[in-house]
Design a protein around this motif. Structure first.
Motif, PDB file in Angstrom:
ATOM      1  N   LEU A 109      19.677 -56.895  16.542  1.00 35.79           N
ATOM      2  CA  LEU A 109      20.483 -55.714  17.216  1.00 35.79           C
ATOM      3  C   LEU A 109      20.931 -56.075  18.731  1.00 35.79           C
ATOM      4  CD1 LEU A 109      17.909 -52.542  16.329  1.00 35.79           C
ATOM      5  CD2 LEU A 109      20.092 -53.192  15.703  1.00 35.79           C
ATOM      6  N   THR A 110      20.310 -57.046  19.357  1.00 35.01           N
ATOM      7  CA  THR A 110      20.518 -57.452  20.729  1.00 35.01           C
ATOM      8  C   THR A 110      22.008 -58.397  20.509  1.00 35.01           C
ATOM      9  OG1 THR A 110      18.453 -57.638  21.587  1.00 35.01           O
ATOM     10  CG2 THR A 110      20.041 -58.819  22.807  1.00 35.01           C
ATOM     11  N   ILE A 111      22.066 -59.158  19.640  1.00 29.54           N
ATOM     12  CA  ILE A 111      23.356 -59.931  19.426  1.00 29.54           C
ATOM     13  C   ILE A 111      24.432 -59.040  19.149  1.00 29.54           C
ATOM     14  CG2 ILE A 111      24.245 -61.500  17.919  1.00 29.54           C
ATOM     15  CD1 ILE A 111      21.366 -62.765  17.588  1.00 29.54           C
ATOM     16  N   LEU A 112      24.250 -58.130  18.209  1.00 27.63           N
ATOM     17  CA  LEU A 112      25.161 -57.118  17.800  1.00 27.63           C
ATOM     18  C   LEU A 112      25.661 -56.369  19.087  1.00 27.63           C
ATOM     19  CD1 LEU A 112      23.867 -55.930  14.267  1.00 27.63           C
ATOM     20  CD2 LEU A 112      25.814 -57.424  14.626  1.00 27.63           C
ATOM     21  N   ASN A 113      24.633 -55.743  19.808  1.00 27.54           N
ATOM     22  CA  ASN A 113      25.163 -55.031  20.924  1.00 27.54           C
ATOM     23  C   ASN A 113      25.670 -55.877  22.178  1.00 27.54           C
ATOM     24  OD1 ASN A 113      24.269 -52.672  20.108  1.00 27.54           O
ATOM     25  ND2 ASN A 113      22.289 -52.899  20.916  1.00 27.54           N
ATOM     26  N   GLU A 114      25.601 -57.351  22.267  1.00 18.32           N
ATOM     27  CA  GLU A 114      26.278 -58.033  23.142  1.00 18.32           C
ATOM     28  C   GLU A 114      27.641 -58.348  22.705  1.00 18.32           C
ATOM     29  OE1 GLU A 114      23.709 -61.417  23.518  1.00 18.32           O
ATOM     30  OE2 GLU A 114      22.514 -60.472  25.034  1.00 18.32           O
ATOM     31  N   ARG A 115      27.786 -58.664  21.541  1.00 16.52           N
ATOM     32  CA  ARG A 115      29.194 -58.909  20.719  1.00 16.52           C
ATOM     33  C   ARG A 115      30.125 -57.641  20.836  1.00 16.52           C
ATOM     34  NH1 ARG A 115      27.710 -62.197  15.389  1.00 16.52           N
ATOM     35  NH2 ARG A 115      26.935 -63.867  16.151  1.00 16.52           N
ATOM     36  N   ALA A 116      29.410 -56.402  20.654  1.00 21.03           N
ATOM     37  CA  ALA A 116      30.235 -55.239  20.832  1.00 21.03           C
ATOM     38  C   ALA A 116      30.684 -54.971  22.329  1.00 21.03           C
ATOM     39  CB  ALA A 116      29.429 -53.949  20.158  1.00 21.03           C
ATOM     40  N   ARG A 117      29.883 -55.380  23.158  1.00 17.33           N
ATOM     41  CA  ARG A 117      30.236 -55.041  24.445  1.00 17.33           C
ATOM     42  C   ARG A 117      31.173 -56.137  24.925  1.00 17.33           C
ATOM     43  NH1 ARG A 117      25.097 -55.581  27.240  1.00 17.33           N
ATOM     44  NH2 ARG A 117      25.537 -57.926  27.156  1.00 17.33           N
ATOM     45  N   ASP A 118      30.945 -57.388  24.480  1.00 17.56           N
ATOM     46  CA  ASP A 118      32.129 -58.302  24.854  1.00 17.56           C
ATOM     47  C   ASP A 118      33.433 -57.998  24.174  1.00 17.56           C
ATOM     48  OD1 ASP A 118      30.242 -59.620  26.348  1.00 17.56           O
ATOM     49  OD2 ASP A 118      29.660 -61.204  24.967  1.00 17.56           O
ATOM     50  N   GLY A 119      33.399 -57.395  23.037  1.00 17.01           N
ATOM     51  CA  GLY A 119      34.485 -56.998  22.306  1.00 17.01           C
ATOM     52  C   GLY A 119      35.537 -56.054  23.005  1.00 17.01           C
ATOM     53  N   LYS A 120      34.597 -55.046  23.825  1.00 19.95           N
ATOM     54  CA  LYS A 120      35.238 -53.982  24.348  1.00 19.95           C
ATOM     55  C   LYS A 120      35.842 -54.356  25.509  1.00 19.95           C
ATOM     56  CE  LYS A 120      32.491 -50.465  22.298  1.00 19.95           C
ATOM     57  NZ  LYS A 120      31.577 -49.309  22.407  1.00 19.95           N
ATOM     58  N   LYS A 121      35.348 -55.420  26.367  1.00 18.23           N
ATOM     59  CA  LYS A 121      35.922 -55.915  27.712  1.00 18.23           C
ATOM     60  C   LYS A 121      37.230 -56.476  27.290  1.00 18.23           C
ATOM     61  CE  LYS A 121      31.586 -56.497  29.952  1.00 18.23           C
ATOM     62  NZ  LYS A 121      30.828 -57.562  30.737  1.00 18.23           N
TER      63      LYS A 121
END
Length: 67
Positions: free
Chosen positions: A54-66
């Motif tokens: 879940l941490t990895i998925l959230n980090e990837r989603a956050r980086d993708g939105k930036k």
């Protein structure tokens, strides 16, 4: 699993792995109620793996939105 192995997986693979781990913890809870759990430490390992995913998925989603 190791963090490195999770980082190498795609998002779809991570979601599938999370689903499988949640199913496994559900089955372990059933065995716990019937008193037939061989390795009680497996609960902790599975919960940690789910948290890592879940941490990895959230980090990837956050980086993708930036971007």
């Amino acid at each position: 699993m190791k963090l490195k192995e999770f980082l190498e997986m795609s998002d779809d693979d991570l979601r599938t792995k999370e689903k499988n781990l949640r199913k496994e913890i559900f089955e372990l809870n059933y065995l716990k109620r019937t008193g037939r759990v061989d390795k009680p430490s497996r609960f902790k390992i599975i919960r940690r793996d789910i948290a890592r995913i879940l941490t990895i998925l959230n980090e990837r989603a956050r980086d993708g939105k930036k971007s």
